[in-house]
Design a protein around this motif. Structure first.
Motif, PDB file in Angstrom:
ATOM      1  N   ASN A   1       1.779   2.279  15.754  1.00  0.00           N
ATOM      2  CA  ASN A   1       2.435   3.682  15.842  1.00  0.00           C
ATOM      3  C   ASN A   1       1.448   4.704  15.531  1.00  0.00           C
ATOM      4  OD1 ASN A   1       4.613   1.572  14.774  1.00  0.00           O
ATOM      5  ND2 ASN A   1       5.623   3.267  15.830  1.00  0.00           N
ATOM      6  N   SER A   2       0.527   4.452  14.873  1.00  0.00           N
ATOM      7  CA  SER A   2      -0.377   5.503  14.305  1.00  0.00           C
ATOM      8  C   SER A   2      -1.878   4.834  13.914  1.00  0.00           C
ATOM      9  CB  SER A   2      -0.297   6.161  13.064  1.00  0.00           C
ATOM     10  OG  SER A   2       0.353   5.439  12.025  1.00  0.00           O
ATOM     11  N   PHE A   3      -2.834   5.448  14.139  1.00  0.00           N
ATOM     12  CA  PHE A   3      -4.350   4.937  13.726  1.00  0.00           C
ATOM     13  C   PHE A   3      -5.082   6.205  13.081  1.00  0.00           C
ATOM     14  CE2 PHE A   3      -8.600   4.913  15.359  1.00  0.00           C
ATOM     15  CZ  PHE A   3      -9.046   3.581  15.364  1.00  0.00           C
ATOM     16  N   SER A   4      -5.991   5.613  12.240  1.00  0.00           N
ATOM     17  CA  SER A   4      -6.803   6.641  11.557  1.00  0.00           C
ATOM     18  C   SER A   4      -8.166   6.140  11.431  1.00  0.00           C
ATOM     19  CB  SER A   4      -6.137   7.260  10.252  1.00  0.00           C
ATOM     20  OG  SER A   4      -6.130   6.100   9.274  1.00  0.00           O
ATOM     21  N   LEU A   5      -9.121   7.019  11.359  1.00  0.00           N
ATOM     22  CA  LEU A   5     -10.636   6.794  10.875  1.00  0.00           C
ATOM     23  C   LEU A   5     -11.076   8.154  10.093  1.00  0.00           C
ATOM     24  CD1 LEU A   5     -12.938   8.489  12.701  1.00  0.00           C
ATOM     25  CD2 LEU A   5     -12.155   6.790  14.234  1.00  0.00           C
ATOM     26  N   ASN A   6     -12.158   7.966   9.162  1.00  0.00           N
ATOM     27  CA  ASN A   6     -13.014   8.926   8.389  1.00  0.00           C
ATOM     28  C   ASN A   6     -13.915   9.175   9.101  1.00  0.00           C
ATOM     29  OD1 ASN A   6     -10.536   8.929   6.667  1.00  0.00           O
ATOM     30  ND2 ASN A   6     -11.705   7.984   5.109  1.00  0.00           N
ATOM     31  N   ALA A   7     -14.069  10.381   9.796  1.00  0.00           N
ATOM     32  CA  ALA A   7     -15.291  10.830  10.602  1.00  0.00           C
ATOM     33  C   ALA A   7     -16.349  11.420   9.385  1.00  0.00           C
ATOM     34  CB  ALA A   7     -14.869  11.985  11.322  1.00  0.00           C
ATOM     35  N   HIS A   8     -15.845  11.512   8.358  1.00  0.00           N
ATOM     36  CA  HIS A   8     -16.752  11.683   7.276  1.00  0.00           C
ATOM     37  C   HIS A   8     -17.407  10.670   6.480  1.00  0.00           C
ATOM     38  CE1 HIS A   8     -12.983  11.798   4.634  1.00  0.00           C
ATOM     39  NE2 HIS A   8     -13.615  10.688   4.302  1.00  0.00           N
ATOM     40  N   LYS A   9     -17.031   9.450   6.908  1.00  0.00           N
ATOM     41  CA  LYS A   9     -17.669   8.241   6.425  1.00  0.00           C
ATOM     42  C   LYS A   9     -18.956   7.902   7.239  1.00  0.00           C
ATOM     43  CE  LYS A   9     -14.387   5.636   3.798  1.00  0.00           C
ATOM     44  NZ  LYS A   9     -13.349   6.609   3.514  1.00  0.00           N
ATOM     45  N   TRP A  10     -18.787   7.718   8.610  1.00  0.00           N
ATOM     46  CA  TRP A  10     -19.846   7.022   9.054  1.00  0.00           C
ATOM     47  C   TRP A  10     -19.944   7.679  10.619  1.00  0.00           C
ATOM     48  CZ3 TRP A  10     -19.981   1.203  11.077  1.00  0.00           C
ATOM     49  CH2 TRP A  10     -21.084   0.782  11.297  1.00  0.00           C
ATOM     50  N   PHE A  11     -19.595   8.967  10.551  1.00  0.00           N
ATOM     51  CA  PHE A  11     -19.540   9.827  11.946  1.00  0.00           C
ATOM     52  C   PHE A  11     -20.304  11.014  11.695  1.00  0.00           C
ATOM     53  CE2 PHE A  11     -17.742  11.408  16.045  1.00  0.00           C
ATOM     54  CZ  PHE A  11     -18.157  10.198  16.699  1.00  0.00           C
ATOM     55  N   LEU A  12     -21.169  10.996  10.729  1.00  0.00           N
ATOM     56  CA  LEU A  12     -21.919  12.454  10.589  1.00  0.00           C
ATOM     57  C   LEU A  12     -21.027  13.694  10.546  1.00  0.00           C
ATOM     58  CD1 LEU A  12     -24.665  11.405  13.169  1.00  0.00           C
ATOM     59  CD2 LEU A  12     -24.940  11.413  10.780  1.00  0.00           C
ATOM     60  N   THR A  13     -20.004  13.679  10.147  1.00  0.00           N
ATOM     61  CA  THR A  13     -19.000  14.707   9.834  1.00  0.00           C
ATOM     62  C   THR A  13     -18.921  15.023   8.356  1.00  0.00           C
ATOM     63  OG1 THR A  13     -18.226  14.063  11.989  1.00  0.00           O
ATOM     64  CG2 THR A  13     -16.971  15.842  10.779  1.00  0.00           C
ATOM     65  N   ASN A  14     -19.537  15.899   7.753  1.00  0.00           N
ATOM     66  CA  ASN A  14     -19.499  16.160   6.409  1.00  0.00           C
ATOM     67  C   ASN A  14     -18.019  16.250   5.678  1.00  0.00           C
ATOM     68  OD1 ASN A  14     -22.093  16.916   7.340  1.00  0.00           O
ATOM     69  ND2 ASN A  14     -22.434  17.854   5.498  1.00  0.00           N
ATOM     70  N   LEU A  15     -17.754  15.555   4.858  1.00  0.00           N
ATOM     71  CA  LEU A  15     -16.492  15.385   3.936  1.00  0.00           C
ATOM     72  C   LEU A  15     -15.837  16.951   3.809  1.00  0.00           C
ATOM     73  CD1 LEU A  15     -15.127  13.263   2.101  1.00  0.00           C
ATOM     74  CD2 LEU A  15     -16.083  14.576   0.169  1.00  0.00           C
ATOM     75  N   ALA A  16     -14.473  17.117   4.232  1.00  0.00           N
ATOM     76  CA  ALA A  16     -13.621  15.999   4.503  1.00  0.00           C
ATOM     77  C   ALA A  16     -13.167  15.869   5.801  1.00  0.00           C
ATOM     78  CB  ALA A  16     -12.666  16.098   3.328  1.00  0.00           C
ATOM     79  N   CYS A  17     -13.003  14.697   6.434  1.00  0.00           N
ATOM     80  CA  CYS A  17     -12.499  14.753   7.701  1.00  0.00           C
ATOM     81  C   CYS A  17     -11.986  13.435   8.440  1.00  0.00           C
ATOM     82  CB  CYS A  17     -13.819  15.365   8.675  1.00  0.00           C
ATOM     83  SG  CYS A  17     -13.165  15.646  10.378  1.00  0.00           S
ATOM     84  N   CYS A  18     -10.678  13.534   8.005  1.00  0.00           N
ATOM     85  CA  CYS A  18      -9.835  12.189   8.357  1.00  0.00           C
ATOM     86  C   CYS A  18      -8.982  12.454   9.711  1.00  0.00           C
ATOM     87  CB  CYS A  18      -8.869  11.558   7.320  1.00  0.00           C
ATOM     88  SG  CYS A  18      -7.683  10.366   7.753  1.00  0.00           S
ATOM     89  N   CYS A  19      -9.507  11.530  10.847  1.00  0.00           N
ATOM     90  CA  CYS A  19      -8.812  11.675  12.302  1.00  0.00           C
ATOM     91  C   CYS A  19      -7.737  10.781  12.145  1.00  0.00           C
ATOM     92  CB  CYS A  19      -9.657  11.308  13.048  1.00  0.00           C
ATOM     93  SG  CYS A  19     -11.135  12.401  13.046  1.00  0.00           S
ATOM     94  N   LEU A  20      -6.337  11.363  12.440  1.00  0.00           N
ATOM     95  CA  LEU A  20      -5.197  10.486  12.454  1.00  0.00           C
ATOM     96  C   LEU A  20      -4.452  10.823  13.883  1.00  0.00           C
ATOM     97  CD1 LEU A  20      -2.483   9.160  11.624  1.00  0.00           C
ATOM     98  CD2 LEU A  20      -1.688  11.153  10.600  1.00  0.00           C
ATOM     99  N   TRP A  21      -4.150   9.680  14.599  1.00  0.00           N
ATOM    100  CA  TRP A  21      -3.595   9.902  15.763  1.00  0.00           C
ATOM    101  C   TRP A  21      -2.193   9.218  15.565  1.00  0.00           C
ATOM    102  CZ3 TRP A  21      -8.918   8.786  15.506  1.00  0.00           C
ATOM    103  CH2 TRP A  21      -9.612   9.709  16.284  1.00  0.00           C
ATOM    104  N   VAL A  22      -1.237   9.700  16.331  1.00  0.00           N
ATOM    105  CA  VAL A  22       0.096   9.150  16.222  1.00  0.00           C
ATOM    106  C   VAL A  22       0.757   8.884  17.645  1.00  0.00           C
ATOM    107  CG1 VAL A  22       0.938   9.907  14.115  1.00  0.00           C
ATOM    108  CG2 VAL A  22       1.327  11.242  16.027  1.00  0.00           C
TER     109      VAL A  22
END
Length: 526
Positions: free
Chosen positions: A310-331
């Motif tokens: 139903n939903s999926f998320s990752l933190n681009a600020h962890k391992w995607f070179l996007t400075n804190l804070a940036c969590c990507c959530l798709w529903v």
């Protein structure tokens, strides 16, 4: 009545009115700040990675009260250098291998600078159309690179949103799942809702359940086994669900993980979803750390089955070179999410929102206000391009494999679980702790069997503390089946192979010292 002229006799100074956004002064201080940060990044490898500060150190250094008058930026930056930096654990250091990374980049920083400079509050489309529409676009861009099904994109029934952290993503989706169940069974049955995770699931799930009003006795932590590489199995999930159904409880929410915190376990998304859908359970896939790697074709299999979630998320600020804070959530179903989070006060009503032609991101998150975070992700994707981002991730995985190979060459150490992505979990092997003390497995030390897990854990804990105290590297620990393991995560932007090799030599040096001391103490105690 006599009228008197009233003047302000309480004014304590004739200070000129401040100009907080004077463009020329902004330019002067901005250049100065860039120079300061460039010097910091250029010299970051020279600082002790783990701060050596003692609790309360800063209060002893700074004044007890705020300044009455202005102070120059030069003096402030001097205090940052002298007092703030000593209290920083340097997450951007090339010798940082703890927790999971918080990778930064020039593009991420520039995006943050743009966002901060514009300082818009994009809670709905009207408040800043570009903030909303750019977020729609970049979330679709990244979703496409992850090969998420169309149902998770704005071209389908779903869509994506940028939140602060995975904790928010789990809470928002859990609230959506809760409201869906309560609309079906009645709000009086909230005490019957059940939330599922494994013993490897992040603690964010437990906190979200508490906030969402799920009774603590209805929070299920399903035990995992080494034979399944500590992944949550469909059979164990099903058996737990069946017990709850027998008790008259209502299965509500499952958090599956791709890249668990301790050991980067990968839960089998598809098979878990097949079990969950029989009971109408919302499945959220938490890929906070490892999700970024899934833009690489060779890692995409890790989220196979996500089309059933139903939903999926990752933190681009962890391992995607996007400075804190940036969590990507798709529903998959944006209406299910927004129904549970929408409030519509009079002061926010407008014709565009009511036309249903736009996204109002206030309805996709817990707070009302939000930054223009899409700029960061947009700049990262544009500045580096997908193929360079893939190679960045692959290089870290390759360095982790180098570290793993070095560990395996030293027979005193063991790899505790098969390495995944850029995480290696290792420890001094029990045999190395026993070796040289006695061949008798009943030998005792302070009432403890020398070979037991307690002794092994204590030696490895001492090794980790010794490494971190040196300031030359920083790692963290995890626990699996009662075993204390040292986690080495390659992910800092500045880390290169020579840093990894030097770190392994550091581990060996501290192990030499600890194992030598341990054997001496054991012999003396015996």
């Amino acid at each position: 009545m006599e009228t008197k002229n009233v003047t302000n006799t309480n004014c304590e100074s004739d200070a000129a009115m401040i100009k907080p956004l004077d463009s020329e002064e902004f330019k002067r201080q901005g250049y100065m700040m860039i120079d300061f940060l460039a010097d910091y990044i250029g010299n970051i490898g020279k600082y002790p990675v783990l701060s050596k500060a003692e609790p309360g150190y800063l209060r002893k250094r700074l004044p007890a009260c705020a300044p009455h008058g202005p102070e120059p930026i030069e003096s402030i930056l001097e205090d940052v250098q002298d007092h703030i930096i000593p209290g920083i654990t340097h997450w951007q250091s090339p010798n940082y291998y703890g927790y999971f990374p918080s990778s930064g980049s020039i593009a991420g920083f520039m995006g943050e600078m743009l966002s901060t400079g514009f300082n818009v509050v994009g809670f709905n489309w009207m408040s800043s159309p570009s903030a909303t529409e750019l977020e729609n676009i970049v979330m679709d861009w990244l979703g496409q690179e992850l090969r998420l099904p169309k149902t998770f994109l704005f071209s389908g029934e779903g869509g994506g949103v940028l939140l602060g952290t995975t904790c928010e993503a789990i809470l928002c989706t859990l609230v959506a799942a809760r409201e869906g169940k309560l609309s079906q069974f009645g709000k009086e049955n909230i005490g019957k809702l059940v939330v599922y995770g494994s013993d490897q699931t992040h603690s964010a799930l437990q906190k979200a359940a508490q906030i969402a009003g799920i009774p603590s006795e209805n929070f299920r932590v399903i035990k995992t086994k080494r034979s399944n590489l500590f992944a949550l199995t469909p059979d164990s999930l099903l058996s737990t669900i069946l017990l709850d159904v027998e008790k008259g409880l209502i299965p509500c929410f499952l958090c599956a993980t791709v890249g668990t915190t301790a050991i980067a376990t990968i839960d089998p998304i598809g098979p878990l979803c097949n079990v969950a859908k029989e009971y109408g359970i919302w499945v959220h896939v938490d890929a906070a750390y490892a999700g970024s790697a899934c833009i690489c074709p060779e890692f995409r299999y890790c989220i196979d089955g996500v089309e059933e979630a139903n939903s999926f998320s990752l933190n681009a600020h962890k391992w995607f070179l996007t400075n804190l804070a940036c969590c990507c959530l798709w529903v998959k179903d944006r209406i299910a999410l927004t129904k549970s989070l929408t409030v519509n006060p009079q002061f926010l009503r407008n014709k565009v929102s009511e036309s249903k032609q736009v996204v109002d991101y206030k309805d996709w998150q817990i707070p009302l206000s939000r930054k223009f975070n899409a700029l960061k992700l947009w700049l990262v994707l544009r500045s580096y391009g997908v193929e360079n981002l893939r190679n960045f991730l692959r290089n870290h995985v390759k360095m982790a494999q180098t570290f793993e190979g070095l560990v395996r060459l030293d027979k005193r150490f063991e790899i505790v679980v098969p390495p995944k992505f850029s995480l290696v979990c290792f420890r001094i092997a029990p045999s190395a702790i026993i070796n040289g003390v006695s061949n008798d497995t009943n030998e005792c030390c302070n009432g403890k069997l020398i070979y037991d897990e307690y002794r092994v854990n204590e030696v490895n804990r001492k090794l980790l503390d010794s490494i971190n105290s040196s300031g030359d590297a920083f790692m963290t620990h995890g626990e699996v089946e009662g075993s204390f393991v040292i986690r080495c995560v390659i992910g800092a932007t500045l880390t290169e192979e020579h840093h990894v090799i030097m770190t392994w030599k550091l581990v060996q040096e501290h192990a030499n010292s600890i194992l030598g001391q341990g054997r001496k103490i054991m012999r003396e105690d015996h």
